[in-house]
Design an enzyme around this catalytic site. Structure first.
Site, mmCIF file in Angstrom:
data_model
loop_
_atom_site.group_PDB
_atom_site.id
_atom_site.type_symbol
_atom_site.label_atom_id
_atom_site.label_comp_id
_atom_site.label_asym_id
_atom_site.label_seq_id
_atom_site.Cartn_x
_atom_site.Cartn_y
_atom_site.Cartn_z
ATOM 1 N N TYR B 69 0.867 -1.174 0.000
ATOM 2 C CA TYR B 69 0.000 0.000 0.000
ATOM 3 C C TYR B 69 0.903 1.223 0.000
ATOM 4 C CZ TYR B 69 -4.322 2.554 1.034
ATOM 5 O OH TYR B 69 -5.392 3.391 0.977
ATOM 6 N N LYS B 124 -21.808 -19.412 -8.439
ATOM 7 C CA LYS B 124 -21.126 -19.342 -9.734
ATOM 8 C C LYS B 124 -19.662 -18.940 -9.539
ATOM 9 C CE LYS B 124 -21.876 -19.065 -14.335
ATOM 10 N NZ LYS B 124 -22.845 -19.758 -15.185
ATOM 11 N N ASN B 359 -23.442 -26.196 -18.957
ATOM 12 C CA ASN B 359 -22.593 -25.045 -19.278
ATOM 13 C C ASN B 359 -21.377 -24.943 -18.362
ATOM 14 O OD1 ASN B 359 -24.362 -24.484 -17.261
ATOM 15 N ND2 ASN B 359 -24.894 -22.429 -17.952
#
Lengths: 178, 479
Positions: B69, B124, B359
């Site tokens: 950072y 998903k 799919n």
């Protein structure tokens, strides 16, 4: 996507044979059974644009009555477009237009295109352009000095079709339910 | 169609059941689905979600943040400002995608809204990570219109290397996909269209092979004209299927250029309108039965009702017909009924019958491939390359009427499909990172393998606690 024929050269002039895949002629009484469903398709398409254009239940009977009356009306122009090839002798589109007086304006007579419809497979092939030109000529022959077209305000396809051919909005019809 | 992606994968229940036992098993399946649903709710409460953000750099103390950072990171930002493509080297963008939905058509649940869609998007994301090694961010959004949806995704794009659209109602999904594909410099995919279509075409290619047919020679009927089948139709035409021999059928019967609703379609669903004008040569009209007479192939992606396609429909088809009944959770015709009526090859969307068109066989690998190639888009050629590779993989494992497609257990399929996708991106000239086939394959295996190891390592370290028993859940002690 277009309801009209926005591309294609069309005919070079009114006297030349069209390079479009239709045969255009004046409609006859025997065409009415073929014209009614096409006219209803157009009105149902208009229905998509506004709830105040909801098609009446008796629209079919109305269409038949009006078409038969206007076929005998010297002020009306009704043209039938026949297909070619497998669609020979089949009416695949039509135009309905009317010459009416403008009592306060000049030109004094306008030819208003009320309906112009083509089956989908004949769209985008220059047929709409040809129909418009032939209709304008027929209206002019009946004394019209200006040609106008009526269609739903939300029909952007029609707006573009006419705008491309030099039309502009000169009157508006605004509505509100009562 | 996408339901299959979240269904648990189970094998070994393949059987020939009579229609009587089928009726009783329908009730059994209902009970089983209900039990799975209850358990899913309990587990969601126990784990509080399915994915989380995990660091990928060592953190020894707060001092390291001078590198990860500020102030060190400012130089990294300056480098990307100078060359935005460096974001793919210096940040996680190369492997991060968004799963974006408006929740307008989720599974078979319909328009349940973005909040309720989140658990599905999380599932998903888990599949993306586990199978594809892809960091996928579940991102349901609130939008009123297709235009607002497109603008929102466009504004999110800088964080992502790709966009997976999910569970968006048809026909809105077509315009959204087209607009985003045209506007974004990263791959955009709508899984309900492309994932399902690619898996369907992979299965079909092998079914044609087995029955001695070719795409160019068959007459095909597509039942259902939603997201999946409209994409399948478009891809079949791209593969050289004769449009005259392709017929779409929906609730109103055969789709044809003079159907009464064709002008409405022109305005509301131009994708379907264009197919109405192009397909169904000879102008067949009528219902499914008229469409199927003499047809070689039926691809059904329609209503989850086993009476949608009747045995007499199948009997009216050509010799050795191919029947894909892909509705979930219940196919349009039970496989044994289709087979009894003469179907030579039957596929469904379910894992408990042979030939699951899923799919999940496609999307993790497609994204692995486009991300590794840094592809700028996913054109149809890539979708077809994935389908063709999936078909080839099934052939390598021994093609038969009951092994049309790889199963989800054949994990080596995924890197191969990913590599085929990478190759296609290079060939098409849209790859930002050109690699050889061997390199794509090796990289896909490495990234996917690391991901699977990560999931296992988290479990071994008890950082993801084991599935709790019903008793633990009742007592309500969280992990």
């Amino acid at each position: 996507m277009s309801a009209g024929a926005e591309t294609g050269p069309g005919a070079g002039g009114p006297s030349e044979a069209p390079s479009v895949p239709i045969h255009l002629r004046a409609a006859r009484a025997s065409d009415v059974p073929a014209l009614v469903p096409l006219l209803l398709r157009l009105k149902r398409l208009n229905e998509e644009f506004d709830p105040l254009l909801k098609v009446r239940e008796d629209a079919e009977a109305q269409a038949e009555t009006i078409l038969r009356a206007q076929l005998d009306d010297p002020k009306a122009v009704i043209l039938a477009a026949e297909g070619v090839g497998a669609d020979k002798d089949k009416v695949v589109g039509f135009v309905r237009a009317l010459v009416r007086e403008r009592p306060f304006y000049t030109p004094e007579w306008e030819g208003v295109i009320l309906d112009i419809y083509l089956l989908p497979l004949y769209r985008r092939r220059g047929v709409g352009e040809y129909l418009l030109r032939e209709t304008s000529a027929a209206l002019k022959a009946k004394g019209a000095g200006v040609v106008t077209a009526e269609f739903p305000a939300q029909n952007e396809i029609a707006t573009r079709f006419y705008a491309k051919r030099g039309f502009r909005a000169i009157q508006q019809l605004h509505a509100r339910s009562l | 169609m996408a339901e299959s992606t979240v269904a648990p994968v189970e094998n070994g229940r393949v059987g020939r059941r009579s229609s009587r036992s089928r009726r009783s098993s329908a009730a059994r399946e209902k009970r089983k689905t209900d039990a799975l649903g209850r358990r899913a709710v309990e587990l969601s409460r126990y784990y509080h979600g399915k994915v989380e953000t995990v660091p990928k750099v060592p953190v020894r103390s707060l001092r390291d943040f001078a590198l990860w950072y500020t102030p060190g990171v400012a130089e990294v930002s300056r480098a990307i400002q100078a060359d935005p493509a460096l974001a793919f080297d210096l940040t996680g963008r190369w492997n991060t995608i968004a799963i974006i939905t408006d929740g307008s058509r989720v599974l078979g649940l319909g328009d349940i809204g973005p909040e309720a869609a989140l658990p599905v998007m999380e599932g998903k994301a888990l599949l993306f990570k586990w199978l594809g090694g892809v960091d996928a961010v579940p991102l349901p959004i609130v939008t009123k219109s297709a235009e607002a949806f497109v603008a929102t995704v466009e504004s999110l794009a800088p964080a992502f290397g790709g966009i997976n659209l999910e569970d968006i109602a048809s026909p809105k999904c077509f315009g959204i996909l087209e607009s985003l594909q045209a506007r974004l410099p990263i791959p955009v995919w709508h899984d309900d269209q492309l994932g399902t279509a690619a898996a369907t075409i992979a299965g079909l290619l092998n079914a044609l092979e087995l029955t001695g047919r070719t795409v160019r020679g068959v007459r095909t009927v597509l039942l259902g004209a939603g997201a999946a089948n409209l994409a399948t139709a478009r891809l079949l035409l791209a593969l050289g299927h004769d449009p005259h021999h392709l017929t779409l059928v929906d609730q109103r019967g055969i789709l044809h250029a003079e159907r009464n609703d064709v002008d409405e379609l022109m305005l509301r669903n131009p994708w379907k309108y264009r197919l109405a004008l192009r397909t169904n040569g000879g102008g067949r009209t009528g219902d499914l039965a008229s469409a199927l007479a003499g047809a070689d192939v039926l691809l059904a992606a329609s209503t989850p009702d086993p009476n949608t396609v009747r045995p007499e429909h199948v009997r009216a088809m050509a010799r050795s017909p191919i029947v894909f009944a892909l509705a979930n959770p219940v196919p349009e015709i039970w496989p044994e009924a289709a087979t009894a009526a003469g179907a030579a090859i039957v596929a469904t969307g379910r894992s408990d019958f042979p030939n699951q068109v899923n799919n999940s066989l496609i999307f993790p690998a497609v994204f692995r491939g486009v991300l590794d190639a840094r592809a700028r888009a996913i054109p149809d050629e890539i979708v077809l390359a994935a389908a063709q590779e999936l078909a080839r993989r099934a052939q390598d494992h021994g093609l038969s009427a009951s092994h049309l497609l790889p199963t989800m257990e054949e994990l080596d399929v995924f890197p191969h499909v990913a590599a085929a996708v990478g190759d296609a991106a290079v060939t098409l000239g849209i790859a930002g990172r050109r690699r050889s086939h061997a390199e794509f394959l090796e990289r896909a295996r490495a990234v996917m393998g690391r991901s699977a190891r990560l999931v296992r390592a988290l479990a071994r370290a008890r950082l993801t606690p084991p599935l709790p028993s019903a008793r633990v859940l009742r007592e309500g002690t969280g992990p």
